[in-house]
Design an enzyme around this catalytic site. Structure first.
Site, PDB file in Angstrom:
ATOM      1  N   LYS A  30     -36.140 -42.926  -1.128  1.00 58.78           N
ATOM      2  CA  LYS A  30     -36.928 -42.374  -0.005  1.00 58.78           C
ATOM      3  C   LYS A  30     -38.000 -41.444  -0.557  1.00 58.78           C
ATOM      4  O   LYS A  30     -37.883 -40.221  -0.497  1.00 58.78           O
ATOM      5  CB  LYS A  30     -36.003 -41.670   0.986  1.00 58.78           C
ATOM      6  CG  LYS A  30     -36.614 -41.506   2.371  1.00 58.78           C
ATOM      7  CD  LYS A  30     -35.554 -41.243   3.410  1.00 58.78           C
ATOM      8  CE  LYS A  30     -36.113 -40.903   4.777  1.00 58.78           C
ATOM      9  NZ  LYS A  30     -36.902 -41.967   5.394  1.00 58.78           N
ATOM     10  N   ARG A  46     -51.860 -31.458 -14.221  1.00 56.19           N
ATOM     11  CA  ARG A  46     -51.718 -32.898 -13.996  1.00 56.19           C
ATOM     12  C   ARG A  46     -51.432 -33.665 -15.289  1.00 56.19           C
ATOM     13  O   ARG A  46     -52.209 -33.603 -16.239  1.00 56.19           O
ATOM     14  CB  ARG A  46     -52.994 -33.445 -13.331  1.00 56.19           C
ATOM     15  CG  ARG A  46     -52.875 -34.911 -12.920  1.00 56.19           C
ATOM     16  CD  ARG A  46     -54.089 -35.362 -12.123  1.00 56.19           C
ATOM     17  NE  ARG A  46     -53.944 -36.738 -11.686  1.00 56.19           N
ATOM     18  CZ  ARG A  46     -54.280 -37.802 -12.434  1.00 56.19           C
ATOM     19  NH1 ARG A  46     -54.810 -37.630 -13.620  1.00 56.19           N
ATOM     20  NH2 ARG A  46     -54.098 -39.016 -11.976  1.00 56.19           N
ATOM     21  N   TYR A  67     -37.854 -37.322   0.371  1.00 54.78           N
ATOM     22  CA  TYR A  67     -37.765 -36.643   1.665  1.00 54.78           C
ATOM     23  C   TYR A  67     -36.605 -37.173   2.481  1.00 54.78           C
ATOM     24  O   TYR A  67     -36.013 -38.202   2.140  1.00 54.78           O
ATOM     25  CB  TYR A  67     -39.091 -36.770   2.442  1.00 54.78           C
ATOM     26  CG  TYR A  67     -39.336 -38.115   3.105  1.00 54.78           C
ATOM     27  CD1 TYR A  67     -39.661 -39.250   2.367  1.00 54.78           C
ATOM     28  CD2 TYR A  67     -39.232 -38.253   4.485  1.00 54.78           C
ATOM     29  CE1 TYR A  67     -39.886 -40.465   2.991  1.00 54.78           C
ATOM     30  CE2 TYR A  67     -39.461 -39.471   5.111  1.00 54.78           C
ATOM     31  CZ  TYR A  67     -39.783 -40.573   4.359  1.00 54.78           C
ATOM     32  OH  TYR A  67     -39.998 -41.784   4.967  1.00 54.78           O
ATOM     33  N   GLU A 118     -37.849 -54.955   6.288  1.00 56.39           N
ATOM     34  CA  GLU A 118     -37.546 -53.899   7.265  1.00 56.39           C
ATOM     35  C   GLU A 118     -38.837 -53.530   7.989  1.00 56.39           C
ATOM     36  O   GLU A 118     -39.902 -54.091   7.724  1.00 56.39           O
ATOM     37  CB  GLU A 118     -36.929 -52.673   6.571  1.00 56.39           C
ATOM     38  CG  GLU A 118     -37.817 -52.053   5.514  1.00 56.39           C
ATOM     39  CD  GLU A 118     -37.159 -50.887   4.772  1.00 56.39           C
ATOM     40  OE1 GLU A 118     -36.249 -50.239   5.320  1.00 56.39           O
ATOM     41  OE2 GLU A 118     -37.587 -50.624   3.630  1.00 56.39           O
ATOM     42  N   ARG A 159     -27.947 -39.216   0.578  1.00 57.33           N
ATOM     43  CA  ARG A 159     -29.069 -40.104   0.220  1.00 57.33           C
ATOM     44  C   ARG A 159     -30.141 -39.345  -0.545  1.00 57.33           C
ATOM     45  O   ARG A 159     -30.745 -39.881  -1.484  1.00 57.33           O
ATOM     46  CB  ARG A 159     -29.647 -40.768   1.468  1.00 57.33           C
ATOM     47  CG  ARG A 159     -30.735 -41.783   1.111  1.00 57.33           C
ATOM     48  CD  ARG A 159     -31.195 -42.582   2.307  1.00 57.33           C
ATOM     49  NE  ARG A 159     -31.803 -41.742   3.304  1.00 57.33           N
ATOM     50  CZ  ARG A 159     -32.123 -42.158   4.533  1.00 57.33           C
ATOM     51  NH1 ARG A 159     -31.880 -43.399   4.900  1.00 57.33           N
ATOM     52  NH2 ARG A 159     -32.674 -41.333   5.382  1.00 57.33           N
TER      53      ARG A 159
END
Ligand code: PDD
Length: 284
Positions: A147, A99, A32, A179, A51
């Site tokens: 991310k 799945r 994301y 962070e 990114r």
């Protein structure tokens, strides 16, 4: 009601649907980006898309979308929702299939969801009063540079921080800060040096981080990219965080103890206002 974008269609948020087999939903198999919007324009869009491409490559996600198509969707959502200030959230998943842990033979269209969130970014009470943070062990997986939507640990720790009366959590590995829950972390030493962890797999390579470090250098502030310890944090003159949704936010207490004089620091405040002007000027 907001208009959102789901797999090629713009529709009211209460009509948006995704498959229960979407791998983002079943495996957290999705990446994301969150891009700030100021005056109806996107801040640092290209850096966010660079990114996104990197996150996808690191996860062998081969099927994506052209950047120009993603820009059009961002702009359409800003327009349809009349968004002046806030965020655009983009999530790209590996797609929907029965799945199976193994995705080596998977050949399905990726899932794409975007929505806007109206939010006051320039004026933020946290920037004025400073954040109270608490510390927690960094127990996230070892690829925090990607991310992904696997945000459970950060979400859990942020919730615990809020329940303790704090605003956010900073994470620590081996006695050093990595962070924040959803932001990069900095201290300013008594010699006015800005210290922030160097880029590695331990942290997200923040787009705001890159912009703020450039501004710091323009201001002739010394920036040192290295890990700093909990003791250095407690002894710092100032501390602050950066992110697309918070810009630059000073930190005034850590685990209940004041940082510096317990007020938002001068350097953090100066960086915040320079960042606000610079990002508006560069928005598209
Ligand atoms: N979070 N570190 C983490 C773990 C983050 O989730 C984020 C951003 C950052 C700052 O990156 P940037 O400057 O590119 O926003 C650092 C976004 C805002 C979020 O998840 O909402």
């Amino acid at each position: 009601m907001r208009t959102v974008f789901v797999n090629g269609v713009y529709l009211p948020e209460d009509q948006a649907q995704i498959s229960i087999f979407d791998r983002g939903f079943l495996f957290g198999d999705a990446v994301y980006e969150v891009t700030a919007v100021m005056n109806g324009k996107l801040v640092d869009f290209d850096a966010h898309m660079d990114r996104l491409a990197r996150s996808m490559a690191e996860l062998d996600m081969v099927r994506g979308y052209e950047r120009s198509a993603l820009l059009t969707i961002h702009k359409n959502l800003i327009k349809r929702n009349n968004l002046q200030e806030g965020l655009v959230y983009l999530q790209l998943t590996r797609g929907a299939a029965d799945r199976d842990f193994d995705f080596s033979d998977l050949d399905v269209a990726p899932g794409l969801v975007l929505f806007t969130q109206a939010k006051s970014l320039e004026v933020n009470p946290l920037a004025a009063r400073g954040q109270k943070i608490v510390l927690a062990d960094d127990l996230r997986w070892g690829r925090s540079d990607i991310k992904t939507v696997q945000l459970l640990y950060a979400s859990l720790m942020k919730t615990r921080a809020k329940r303790q009366g704090a605003d956010d959590v900073w994470l620590c590995r081996d006695g050093k800060i990595t962070e924040g829950s959803s932001n990069n972390a900095y201290i300013v030493t008594r010699h006015n040096e800005i210290i922030t962890r160097a880029l590695s797999t331990d942290i997200l390579h923040g787009i705001t981080r890159a912009a703020v470090l450039k501004i710091a250098e323009l201001h002739q502030l010394k920036v040192i990219e290295r890990a700093f310890s909990v003791d250095e944090l407690k002894d710092a003159k100032e501390a602050f965080s950066t992110s697309a949704s918070g810009f630059v936010n000073p930190v005034v207490t850590v685990d209940g103890a004041d940082i510096g004089d317990g007020q938002p620091g001068q350097i953090a405040s100066a960086l915040r206002s320079s960042y606000v002007s610079a990002s508006q000027a560069a928005a598209c």
